[in-house]
Design a protein around this motif. Structure first.
Motif, PDB file in Angstrom:
ATOM      1  N   UNK A   1      10.423   0.276  -7.427  1.00 26.24           N
ATOM      2  CA  UNK A   1       9.300   1.106  -7.879  1.00 26.24           C
ATOM      3  C   UNK A   1       9.063   2.283  -6.929  1.00 26.24           C
ATOM      4  N   UNK A   2      10.125   2.941  -6.542  1.00 30.23           N
ATOM      5  CA  UNK A   2       9.957   4.047  -5.623  1.00 30.23           C
ATOM      6  C   UNK A   2       9.156   5.179  -6.230  1.00 30.23           C
ATOM      7  N   UNK A   3       9.081   5.237  -7.550  1.00 31.06           N
ATOM      8  CA  UNK A   3       8.331   6.303  -8.187  1.00 31.06           C
ATOM      9  C   UNK A   3       7.039   5.802  -8.785  1.00 31.06           C
ATOM     10  N   UNK A   4       6.775   4.522  -8.768  1.00 32.05           N
ATOM     11  CA  UNK A   4       5.595   4.000  -9.426  1.00 32.05           C
ATOM     12  C   UNK A   4       4.564   3.591  -8.417  1.00 32.05           C
TER      13      UNK A   4
ATOM     14  N   UNK B   1       0.843  -1.187   0.000  1.00 30.99           N
ATOM     15  CA  UNK B   1       0.000   0.000   0.000  1.00 30.99           C
ATOM     16  C   UNK B   1       0.885   1.247   0.000  1.00 30.99           C
ATOM     17  N   UNK B   2       0.659   2.090  -0.978  1.00 30.98           N
ATOM     18  CA  UNK B   2       1.388   3.347  -1.086  1.00 30.98           C
ATOM     19  C   UNK B   2       0.399   4.459  -1.403  1.00 30.98           C
ATOM     20  N   UNK B   3       0.759   5.712  -1.164  1.00 32.90           N
ATOM     21  CA  UNK B   3      -0.153   6.811  -1.499  1.00 32.90           C
ATOM     22  C   UNK B   3      -0.612   6.788  -2.947  1.00 32.90           C
ATOM     23  N   UNK B   4       0.309   6.482  -3.869  1.00 35.28           N
ATOM     24  CA  UNK B   4      -0.074   6.442  -5.282  1.00 35.28           C
ATOM     25  C   UNK B   4      -1.158   5.401  -5.533  1.00 35.28           C
TER      26      UNK B   4
ATOM     27  N   UNK C   1       0.138   6.439   3.813  1.00 39.97           N
ATOM     28  CA  UNK C   1      -1.075   5.921   3.178  1.00 39.97           C
ATOM     29  C   UNK C   1      -2.316   6.498   3.852  1.00 39.97           C
ATOM     30  N   UNK C   2      -2.259   6.624   5.181  1.00 34.37           N
ATOM     31  CA  UNK C   2      -3.392   7.181   5.918  1.00 34.37           C
ATOM     32  C   UNK C   2      -3.654   8.629   5.517  1.00 34.37           C
ATOM     33  N   UNK C   3      -2.596   9.413   5.358  1.00 36.70           N
ATOM     34  CA  UNK C   3      -2.753  10.801   4.956  1.00 36.70           C
ATOM     35  C   UNK C   3      -3.301  10.904   3.536  1.00 36.70           C
ATOM     36  N   UNK C   4      -2.845  10.010   2.655  1.00 36.82           N
ATOM     37  CA  UNK C   4      -3.363   9.985   1.287  1.00 36.82           C
ATOM     38  C   UNK C   4      -4.844   9.626   1.271  1.00 36.82           C
ATOM     39  N   UNK C   5      -5.242   8.708   2.163  1.00 41.29           N
ATOM     40  CA  UNK C   5      -6.654   8.319   2.258  1.00 41.29           C
ATOM     41  C   UNK C   5      -7.500   9.487   2.756  1.00 41.29           C
TER      42      UNK C   5
END
Length: 322
Positions: free
Chosen positions: A319-322, A49-52, A131-135
């Motif tokens: 995949x630090x950018x993907x 799980x990532x922000x993207x 991830x929480x902040x992105x959510x």
């Protein structure tokens, strides 16, 4: 129900239903499986799980909800643009179309802006969002989008013309109601502002592509590809409606007696809904372009069900950018 006396050059569309209905049927048949598969992968197949991923998941959700409203538009067109589901559901259907269109635009823009910060400002704190902040940010986007579209639920949108009930959020009013004025303004702003942001991100990332060192070249090329794809899809799917809508307004303002031209442009505008729904069909391409993790998970899922054997990219480990 709207009174015809407050409408300018009102008419049923003569050519749009016969042309648009088969196009929308094809888009529905293509969009439903594509978005269902994408939703399944994001919810059940992707472990990391990532922000993207949060932004892309919300983009999938907006597209899926947009596609769900499509059968009612198809039924409406097959009946010669005669709406049989009543005024309340007319409002709900147009609300869903506008709200999910706005949400789709918003999250496409967020994905592009995220790529911009990772390339142009790699040390910015935005890149360290959890991830929480992105959510939470995604929830704010949804709340703002839904609130701004509430006027569609409170406005009279169903119109009667020669025994045909027309369900439209865009009509030529002689005197524009405040709620519809806000709807028109948002329709224009939500294209011009995000499109300007996308062009800015594309130009800046392209500039970095030409000046960064070679050891980061693959990441930058991936990011510019993502932003270019989003910009092209955005322009193709939402541009025609803006051009046709503004043209219709110009005709009304400067030549209000020219109903023939106004009706022709209005048909073009109504036909542009096909491009709006096309966005939901094409967005799975954005998921594949923007996320190596999504692309590899899709390949693994296809391999697991034995449909074919696809090579999974090893770049998933970086995949630090993907």
């Amino acid at each position: 129900m709207l009174e015809n006396s407050n409408l300018h050059c009102l008419s049923a569309q003569s050519n749009v239903p016969s042309i648009l209905s088969p196009v929308l049927i094809v888009e529905f048949l293509l969009g439903i499986p594509g978005n269902v598969v994408a939703l399944w992968i994001f919810c059940f197949r992707m472990k990391a799980r990532r922000p993207s991923m949060v932004y892309l998941l919300n983009l999938v959700l907006a597209d899926f909800l947009l596609i769900l409203s499509l059968p009612f538009r198809i039924d409406n067109l097959l009946r010669g643009e005669h709406w049989v589901f009543g005024d309340p559901f007319c409002r709900i259907n147009l609300f869903m179309l506008a709200a999910n269109r706005s949400a789709s635009i918003s999250f496409m823009t967020v994905v592009a802006v995220e790529r911009y910060f990772k390339i142009v400002h790699p040390h910015h704190r935005i890149n360290r969002l959890s991830v929480k902040q992105a959510a939470v940010m995604s929830c704010v986007v949804w709340a703002l989008t839904l609130c701004l579209r509430i006027p569609l639920l409170t406005s009279q949108l169903l119109q009667e013309h020669n025994g045909t009930f027309l369900c439209r959020s865009f009509s030529s009013y002689k005197k524009l109601p405040t709620e519809i004025h806000l709807h028109y303004l948002l329709y224009v702003v939500e294209f011009i502002l995000p499109f300007s942001v996308l062009l800015f991100c594309t130009i800046k990332i392209t500039w970095v592509l030409k000046h960064q060192s070679m050891n980061r070249d693959w990441k930058i090329r991936h990011a510019i590809r993502v932003v270019v794809v989003i910009t092209l899809v955005f322009a193709m799917c939402f541009g025609p409606g803006i051009v046709a809508g503004l043209t219709a307004l110009l005709i009304k303002w400067f030549s209000p007696e020219d109903c023939a031209s106004f009706r022709v442009v209005s048909e073009w505008f109504n036909a542009s809904i096909a491009f709006t729904y096309l966005n939901s069909v094409l967005d799975p391409l954005i998921y594949c372009f923007s996320s190596t993790m999504f692309r590899n998970t899709l390949k693994k899922s296809i391999n697991c069900v034995g449909l074919c054997q696809l090579e999974v990219s090893r770049s998933d480990s970086v995949t630090s950018i993907t």
